[in-house]
Structures are given as C-alpha cells and as structure tokens.
Motif scaffolding. Structure first.
Motif, PDB file in Angstrom:
ATOM      1  N   LEU A 126       0.761  -1.281  -0.101  1.00 32.68           N
ATOM      2  CA  LEU A 126       0.181   0.058  -0.042  1.00 32.68           C
ATOM      3  C   LEU A 126       0.949   1.225   0.110  1.00 32.68           C
ATOM      4  N   ARG A 127       1.980   1.162   0.875  1.00 35.58           N
ATOM      5  CA  ARG A 127       2.919   2.336   0.803  1.00 35.58           C
ATOM      6  C   ARG A 127       3.338   2.580  -0.690  1.00 35.58           C
ATOM      7  N   LYS A 128       3.839   1.467  -1.353  1.00 29.67           N
ATOM      8  CA  LYS A 128       4.284   1.520  -2.699  1.00 29.67           C
ATOM      9  C   LYS A 128       3.470   2.394  -3.680  1.00 29.67           C
ATOM     10  N   VAL A 129       2.145   1.940  -3.322  1.00 24.92           N
ATOM     11  CA  VAL A 129       1.255   2.409  -4.422  1.00 24.92           C
ATOM     12  C   VAL A 129       0.732   3.956  -4.226  1.00 24.92           C
ATOM     13  N   VAL A 130       0.888   4.228  -2.742  1.00 20.79           N
ATOM     14  CA  VAL A 130       0.484   5.667  -2.489  1.00 20.79           C
ATOM     15  C   VAL A 130       1.706   6.427  -3.125  1.00 20.79           C
ATOM     16  N   LYS A 131       2.994   6.066  -2.895  1.00 18.19           N
ATOM     17  CA  LYS A 131       4.013   6.651  -3.338  1.00 18.19           C
ATOM     18  C   LYS A 131       4.020   6.966  -4.908  1.00 18.19           C
ATOM     19  N   HIS A 135       3.455  10.408  -6.873  1.00 16.73           N
ATOM     20  CA  HIS A 135       4.345  10.994  -8.067  1.00 16.73           C
ATOM     21  C   HIS A 135       3.831  11.044  -9.263  1.00 16.73           C
ATOM     22  N   GLU A 136       2.849  10.195  -9.779  1.00 16.76           N
ATOM     23  CA  GLU A 136       1.929  10.320 -10.632  1.00 16.76           C
ATOM     24  C   GLU A 136       1.123  11.542 -10.686  1.00 16.76           C
ATOM     25  N   MET A 137       0.705  11.990  -9.534  1.00 13.97           N
ATOM     26  CA  MET A 137      -0.276  12.930  -9.287  1.00 13.97           C
ATOM     27  C   MET A 137       0.410  14.224  -9.736  1.00 13.97           C
ATOM     28  N   MET A 138       1.749  14.329  -9.363  1.00 16.68           N
ATOM     29  CA  MET A 138       2.539  15.454  -9.165  1.00 16.68           C
ATOM     30  C   MET A 138       2.771  15.738 -10.576  1.00 16.68           C
ATOM     31  N   MET A 139       3.383  14.744 -11.549  1.00 15.79           N
ATOM     32  CA  MET A 139       3.186  14.796 -13.107  1.00 15.79           C
ATOM     33  C   MET A 139       2.239  15.311 -13.759  1.00 15.79           C
ATOM     34  N   GLN A 140       0.989  14.759 -13.301  1.00 16.25           N
ATOM     35  CA  GLN A 140      -0.151  15.171 -14.057  1.00 16.25           C
ATOM     36  C   GLN A 140      -0.595  16.414 -13.950  1.00 16.25           C
ATOM     37  N   CYS A 141      -0.232  17.012 -12.391  1.00 22.30           N
ATOM     38  CA  CYS A 141      -0.913  18.376 -12.235  1.00 22.30           C
ATOM     39  C   CYS A 141      -0.037  19.441 -12.955  1.00 22.30           C
ATOM     40  N   LEU A 202      -6.960   9.641 -10.817  1.00 20.17           N
ATOM     41  CA  LEU A 202      -5.646   8.940 -10.210  1.00 20.17           C
ATOM     42  C   LEU A 202      -5.873   8.021  -9.064  1.00 20.17           C
ATOM     43  N   TRP A 203      -6.194   8.764  -8.116  1.00 16.66           N
ATOM     44  CA  TRP A 203      -6.317   8.012  -6.540  1.00 16.66           C
ATOM     45  C   TRP A 203      -7.348   6.755  -6.647  1.00 16.66           C
ATOM     46  N   CYS A 204      -8.313   7.227  -7.156  1.00 12.17           N
ATOM     47  CA  CYS A 204      -9.557   6.202  -7.277  1.00 12.17           C
ATOM     48  C   CYS A 204      -9.265   4.882  -7.986  1.00 12.17           C
ATOM     49  N   CYS A 205      -8.673   5.335  -9.206  1.00 15.90           N
ATOM     50  CA  CYS A 205      -8.051   4.195 -10.180  1.00 15.90           C
ATOM     51  C   CYS A 205      -7.092   3.294  -9.292  1.00 15.90           C
ATOM     52  N   ASN A 206      -6.077   3.903  -9.071  1.00 13.89           N
ATOM     53  CA  ASN A 206      -4.896   3.159  -8.665  1.00 13.89           C
ATOM     54  C   ASN A 206      -5.048   2.402  -7.303  1.00 13.89           C
ATOM     55  N   LEU A 207      -5.922   3.012  -6.305  1.00 16.33           N
ATOM     56  CA  LEU A 207      -6.248   2.423  -4.853  1.00 16.33           C
ATOM     57  C   LEU A 207      -7.120   1.119  -5.107  1.00 16.33           C
ATOM     58  N   LEU A 208      -8.470   1.473  -6.080  1.00 16.15           N
ATOM     59  CA  LEU A 208      -9.215   0.375  -6.568  1.00 16.15           C
ATOM     60  C   LEU A 208      -8.473  -0.899  -7.032  1.00 16.15           C
ATOM     61  N   ALA A 209      -7.842  -0.622  -8.019  1.00 16.91           N
ATOM     62  CA  ALA A 209      -7.036  -1.523  -8.838  1.00 16.91           C
ATOM     63  C   ALA A 209      -6.178  -2.426  -7.580  1.00 16.91           C
ATOM     64  N   HIS A 210      -5.669  -1.710  -6.820  1.00 22.01           N
ATOM     65  CA  HIS A 210      -4.757  -2.239  -5.941  1.00 22.01           C
ATOM     66  C   HIS A 210      -5.592  -3.089  -4.903  1.00 22.01           C
ATOM     67  N   PHE A 211      -6.719  -2.718  -4.396  1.00 21.95           N
ATOM     68  CA  PHE A 211      -7.309  -3.471  -3.349  1.00 21.95           C
ATOM     69  C   PHE A 211      -7.838  -4.760  -4.016  1.00 21.95           C
ATOM     70  N   ILE A 212      -8.536  -4.396  -5.346  1.00 29.74           N
ATOM     71  CA  ILE A 212      -9.169  -5.527  -6.018  1.00 29.74           C
ATOM     72  C   ILE A 212      -7.975  -6.754  -6.168  1.00 29.74           C
ATOM     73  N   ASN A 213      -6.821  -6.343  -6.565  1.00 30.85           N
ATOM     74  CA  ASN A 213      -5.626  -7.193  -6.926  1.00 30.85           C
ATOM     75  C   ASN A 213      -5.241  -7.871  -5.646  1.00 30.85           C
ATOM     76  N   LYS A 232      -6.354  -2.373 -13.824  1.00 28.61           N
ATOM     77  CA  LYS A 232      -6.453  -0.941 -13.750  1.00 28.61           C
ATOM     78  C   LYS A 232      -7.038  -0.327 -14.894  1.00 28.61           C
ATOM     79  N   PHE A 233      -6.835  -1.114 -15.981  1.00 31.59           N
ATOM     80  CA  PHE A 233      -7.424  -0.598 -17.285  1.00 31.59           C
ATOM     81  C   PHE A 233      -9.150  -0.507 -17.220  1.00 31.59           C
ATOM     82  N   VAL A 234      -9.598  -1.504 -16.609  1.00 33.69           N
ATOM     83  CA  VAL A 234     -11.118  -1.765 -16.300  1.00 33.69           C
ATOM     84  C   VAL A 234     -11.459  -0.620 -15.355  1.00 33.69           C
ATOM     85  N   MET A 235     -10.777  -0.503 -14.331  1.00 32.68           N
ATOM     86  CA  MET A 235     -10.987   0.490 -13.249  1.00 32.68           C
ATOM     87  C   MET A 235     -11.033   2.045 -13.986  1.00 32.68           C
TER      88      MET A 235
END
Length: 308
Positions: A126-131, A135-141, A202-213, A232-235
């Motif tokens: 979970l820590r890795k996903v948040v990290k 990072h992705e969020m900063m690039m996107q913004c 970004l957050w919904c997609c990555n966290l949902l995919a993480h928890f489902i996986n 992740k694609f479906v999410m």
C-alpha cells in the motif's frame, strides 16, 4: 564534460521522448474530430433534430444524432478540413503536456521504482501504491497547468462553429487576445475542475485496482497476473465515468462568457465560478452531457411528444 558512457543512454532517452511526442501528436490529430463533436455536444449545440428510434425494450425513443451524423453535418457546413478546427493549439498543448511529464519525471525520479509484488506485505504494498500515485499526481498536475492555456485556446477555436465567429484564429493572436481581455487568469479558466478530476481519477483508479488485485484476485489462480494487468484498465474506464462531470465543467468554464455565442445564453448563463456551473448542470440533470456520442437520448419531457 559528459562521461563517455552517458551519451548513448541520453540519446536513447531523448529519442524515446521524441517518439512519445510524435505518437501523442498523431493520436491527438486522429481523435480530434471525436473531441470536437464531443465539445459541441457538451456546450449544448444541437443543430440537427432528434429522430425516433426504438430502445432495447422496443419502445419508441427520441435519439439525438450520434457522432457520425454530427460529423457529417460539420463537413457539410465547413468541408472536411472543418473537422480539424482548433487542432493546432491542441497539438501544441499535447506536446507541452508530454514534454512536461518527461521533464518532471527526470527532475523528480521515484527513488526505487520497485513495483508492487505479491511478496510484499499489505502495508508495504500500500505504501508503494501511495508513493507511485503521489508521483504520478505531481506529474499530471504540473503538465495540466503547463498545457491548460493552449487547451483553453483550442476549445474556444472549436466552439466558434456555433456562432460562426472568427475571434480566435491563430495561436499567437489568441494568446494576445485572451491576455488583453482577461489578463493572465484567462488562460487558466476551468483549470481547477480539470485538476480535481485528474487527482480523483488517479487515486480512485490506483487504489481500487490495488485493493482488487490484493484481496479479490487469488494468487493460486493460473491467470492471476493477466487479470491483474487488466484491473487498472477496467477501473480506469469505470472511474472516468464518475469523474466525467469535472471534465465537462472544466470545458464549459473554458468557453464561458468569453464573447463567443457558445458561452452565452441561451447555451449557458455567465457562470461566476465552476461550482456555479456544476450546480446549474446538476439542476438540469446535464452533468453527463456529451459522455456518450453513440446513443444519445433527447432530454424531452414525455408530455411534449405523444409519439405512440
């Protein structure tokens, strides 16, 4: 000077970046007519009458023209080149976005790009996903802020179709015009809802995919890795439907009250803020306007059209 071993690697990286820019631009150009029709639908421009069709249950329904009919109408009015109105600023915007993402990635590399693996315990993964997501969020913004001014210009060029204006023509004259009429903030109208949409997505997609996986896909299952790569694609598809209203509000704010017919009544009142715009659309039941371009039901009260 540069270490001799660094040159080929750097050249390769630059070549890859160049390829990304070209691919991004190609994709933007190919998808432009779709985006153009979508924007005209978003602002509420419906030049063609609805047609009577039947829904899945066989009931008569009024359908608004889909993408192909609408695109044909644009070609009739403006010729084939008309489908690419506003493409130049959009290409510049897409290029700026790609280059910015690359630069931010280089300037702030993720320390250890270890991807989440099954061997991690729940806390570590979970820590890795948040990290990764931060990072992705900063690039996107950052890339959204840099490319937004040209996004605004592109939107305004496109909606000129509605009122047949020629107020925004070239990229440079448009920059001068917006600066003169609205100041520096004119380049960033609609930025907040776009960024909010990006961040929530970004957050919904990555966290949902993480928890489902992590919890739903069993490691003993032979196709586990294949399923994980699709999650992740479906999410992404599911979450993009939820965050669509942010995109719609951002696009409407970009063209609102800027002297073009598409941003004035009867298309839209002059909005005081993006929240005002959101509330207005919500009250009309129009927060998902333009999200589908194939089967578009006409929003008509049943009493107006005694079809049967």
């Amino acid at each position: 000077g540069r270490a001799p071993g660094a040159a080929p690697g750097a050249a390769r990286a630059e070549g890859a970046e160049g390829l990304f820019v070209v691919l991004g631009a190609g994709l933007a150009a190919a998808s432009h007519p779709l985006l153009y029709v979508k924007l005209l639908v978003q602002v509420g421009h419906e030049p063609l009458p609805p047609t009577v069709g039947r829904n899945v249950l066989g009931r008569k329904v009024l359908y608004l023209p889909g993408f192909f009919t609408y695109a044909r109408h644009i070609v009739e009015v403006d010729g084939k080149r008309g489908l690419f109105r506003g493409l130049t600023p959009r290409l510049v915007s897409s290029t700026l976005s790609t280059i910015t993402r690359g630069s931010v990635k280089k300037a702030f590399p993720l320390e250890d790009m270890e991807h989440v693996s099954n061997k991690d315990d729940v806390k570590t993964s979970l820590r890795k996903v948040v990290k990764e997501t931060s990072h992705e969020m900063m690039m996107q913004c950052v890339s959204r802020v840099v490319s937004h001014p040209l996004h605004v210009i592109s939107m305004r060029c496109m909606v000129q179709f509605v009122g047949r204006e020629v107020k925004y023509s070239g990229v440079f004259s448009a920059i001068g015009r917006i600066f003169k009429e609205e100041g520096i903030l004119g380049f960033f109208v609609g930025l907040v809802p776009h960024i909010l949409g990006d961040v929530i997505f970004l957050w919904c997609c990555n966290l949902l995919a993480h928890f489902i996986n992590t919890y739903a896909v069993d490691d003993n299952f032979s196709q586990a890795s294949v399923i994980r790569s699709y999650t992740k694609f479906v999410m992404g598809i599911a979450v993009s439907m939820l965050t669509y209203p942010f995109l719609l509000v951002g696009d409407l704010m970009a063209v609102n009250n800027c002297g073009l017919r598409a941003g004035l009544p009867p298309y839209a009142p002059a909005f005081t803020s993006w929240i005002h715009c959101w509330r207005y659309l919500s009250a009309q039941g129009q927060l998902f306007r333009g999200s589908s371009l194939l089967f578009r039901r006409a929003p008509v009260p049943a009493a107006c059209f005694p079809i049967d």
